[in-house]
Design a protein around this motif. Structure first.
Motif, PDB file in Angstrom:
ATOM      1  N   THR A  48       1.179  -0.953  -0.041  1.00 33.80           N
ATOM      2  CA  THR A  48      -0.186  -0.109  -0.241  1.00 33.80           C
ATOM      3  C   THR A  48       0.864   1.205   0.143  1.00 33.80           C
ATOM      4  OG1 THR A  48      -1.868  -0.914   0.717  1.00 33.80           O
ATOM      5  CG2 THR A  48      -1.666   0.874   1.525  1.00 33.80           C
ATOM      6  N   ASN A  49       2.146   1.473   0.744  1.00 37.69           N
ATOM      7  CA  ASN A  49       2.698   2.657   0.887  1.00 37.69           C
ATOM      8  C   ASN A  49       3.730   2.681  -0.417  1.00 37.69           C
ATOM      9  OD1 ASN A  49       1.571   2.785   3.457  1.00 37.69           O
ATOM     10  ND2 ASN A  49       3.246   1.940   4.413  1.00 37.69           N
ATOM     11  N   SER A  50       3.924   1.519  -0.923  1.00 35.43           N
ATOM     12  CA  SER A  50       4.532   1.801  -2.484  1.00 35.43           C
ATOM     13  C   SER A  50       3.827   2.939  -3.139  1.00 35.43           C
ATOM     14  CB  SER A  50       4.572   0.460  -2.737  1.00 35.43           C
ATOM     15  OG  SER A  50       3.766   0.282  -3.460  1.00 35.43           O
ATOM     16  N   PHE A  51       2.400   3.002  -2.899  1.00 34.58           N
ATOM     17  CA  PHE A  51       2.330   3.798  -4.116  1.00 34.58           C
ATOM     18  C   PHE A  51       1.603   5.124  -3.221  1.00 34.58           C
ATOM     19  CE2 PHE A  51      -0.235  -0.591  -5.268  1.00 34.58           C
ATOM     20  CZ  PHE A  51      -0.102  -0.461  -6.726  1.00 34.58           C
ATOM     21  N   ILE A  52       1.981   5.359  -2.226  1.00 36.72           N
ATOM     22  CA  ILE A  52       2.273   7.271  -1.944  1.00 36.72           C
ATOM     23  C   ILE A  52       3.638   7.740  -2.487  1.00 36.72           C
ATOM     24  CG2 ILE A  52       2.790   7.936   0.598  1.00 36.72           C
ATOM     25  CD1 ILE A  52       1.994   5.538   1.909  1.00 36.72           C
ATOM     26  N   SER A  53       2.494   9.193  -2.757  1.00 39.16           N
ATOM     27  CA  SER A  53       3.913   9.489  -3.230  1.00 39.16           C
ATOM     28  C   SER A  53       4.672  10.625  -3.121  1.00 39.16           C
ATOM     29  CB  SER A  53       3.114  10.927  -4.470  1.00 39.16           C
ATOM     30  OG  SER A  53       2.206  11.397  -3.759  1.00 39.16           O
ATOM     31  N   GLU A  54       5.352  10.455  -3.620  1.00 36.73           N
ATOM     32  CA  GLU A  54       6.764  11.586  -3.192  1.00 36.73           C
ATOM     33  C   GLU A  54       5.495  13.354  -2.646  1.00 36.73           C
ATOM     34  OE1 GLU A  54      10.145  11.809  -5.089  1.00 36.73           O
ATOM     35  OE2 GLU A  54      10.738   9.568  -4.801  1.00 36.73           O
ATOM     36  N   ARG A  55       6.676  13.257  -1.763  1.00 38.05           N
ATOM     37  CA  ARG A  55       6.407  15.117  -1.351  1.00 38.05           C
ATOM     38  C   ARG A  55       7.320  16.086  -0.665  1.00 38.05           C
ATOM     39  NH1 ARG A  55       5.123  10.256   1.331  1.00 38.05           N
ATOM     40  NH2 ARG A  55       5.129  10.845   3.355  1.00 38.05           N
ATOM     41  N   SER A  56       7.227  17.326  -0.828  1.00 30.89           N
ATOM     42  CA  SER A  56       7.996  18.055  -1.116  1.00 30.89           C
ATOM     43  C   SER A  56       8.200  18.154   0.451  1.00 30.89           C
ATOM     44  CB  SER A  56       7.562  19.113  -1.602  1.00 30.89           C
ATOM     45  OG  SER A  56       6.324  19.868  -0.097  1.00 30.89           O
ATOM     46  N   ASP A  57       9.086  19.009   0.004  1.00 34.29           N
ATOM     47  CA  ASP A  57      10.022  19.619   1.498  1.00 34.29           C
ATOM     48  C   ASP A  57       9.161  19.911   2.950  1.00 34.29           C
ATOM     49  OD1 ASP A  57      12.677  18.285   0.877  1.00 34.29           O
ATOM     50  OD2 ASP A  57      13.500  19.786   0.508  1.00 34.29           O
ATOM     51  N   LEU A  58       8.407  20.845   2.841  1.00 33.67           N
ATOM     52  CA  LEU A  58       7.406  21.520   3.058  1.00 33.67           C
ATOM     53  C   LEU A  58       6.267  20.264   3.496  1.00 33.67           C
ATOM     54  CD1 LEU A  58       6.243  24.284   4.504  1.00 33.67           C
ATOM     55  CD2 LEU A  58       4.564  24.543   2.453  1.00 33.67           C
TER      56      LEU A  58
END
Length: 210
Positions: free
Chosen positions: A8-18
């Protein structure tokens, strides 16, 4: 983490530093923000729906508002928060984001502020505030949702408490859990909405206005 969680977590997109900073701030300061699998689900639904106007009940530190604005580039978001410390944090984080011009923070109790007189109808409403007041939030803001619009309601599991026998729920939380149960039963049976529950994160209820 089990295999299912890892998948499931493999589908979580990358997030910005903020966003990563906000997630760390929320964890350190015990600020409730949506769990990552749940917000990814919400954002994908919003990408499909493509709402132009979103009302959020419960800004906290502005995390969900920023993520919704990023996911739907054409939308404008009105978000309501009453806690003064969280308002200050939300203002700071939103101002530092690239979507600040599309997020309007309304300060005050969501059951008391007057949104209807100063704003048009909404394509979507996202409710993530006091769980024991969900029925009141729904009653107040569902009339502002357009026909075919959607209400998204988080924390229906209430961190697992909603699944417990009432005798096993801490006494101080029993009224809140009863209210949550009554609301869930009511909205599922409400023929004016097509409602579906998604068992992801802390439980996401999606209600389409017929």
């Amino acid at each position: 983490m089990n295999i299912s969680d890892a998948y499931t977590n493999s589908f979580i997109s990358e997030r910005s530093d903020l966003l990563l900073e906000m997630e760390q701030f929320a964890e350190k300061n015990y600020v409730p923000i949506m769990q990552l699998p749940a917000i990814e689900t919400l954002l994908q639904m919003l990408r499909i729906q493509q709402p132009k106007r979103i009302l959020e009940v419960g800004s906290a530190i502005g995390y969900s508002a920023i993520r919704m604005a990023e996911a739907v580039p054409e939308c404008h978001i009105i978000t309501i928060e009453r806690d003064e410390a969280r308002i200050a944090n939300a203002k700071d984080f939103i101002a530092r984001s690239a979507v600040a011009n599309r997020i309007e923070l309304v300060e005050g109790d969501a059951l008391e502020v007057d949104i209807a007189s100063s704003h048009d109808t909404f394509d979507a409403v996202f409710i993530d505030a006091a769980k024991g007041q969900y029925q009141k939030f729904f009653d107040k803001y569902s009339p502002l949702v357009k026909q075919g619009g959607i209400l998204y309601i988080d924390n229906m599991y209430m961190h697992g408490l909603s699944d417990l026998d009432m005798k096993d729920v801490p006494r101080r939380k029993r009224t809140m859990i009863r209210n949550l149960h009554h609301f869930a039963d009511w909205v599922i049976q409400n023929e004016d909405y097509q409602s579906t529950f998604f068992p992801i994160g802390d439980g996401l209820l999606v209600c389409i206005k017929k």
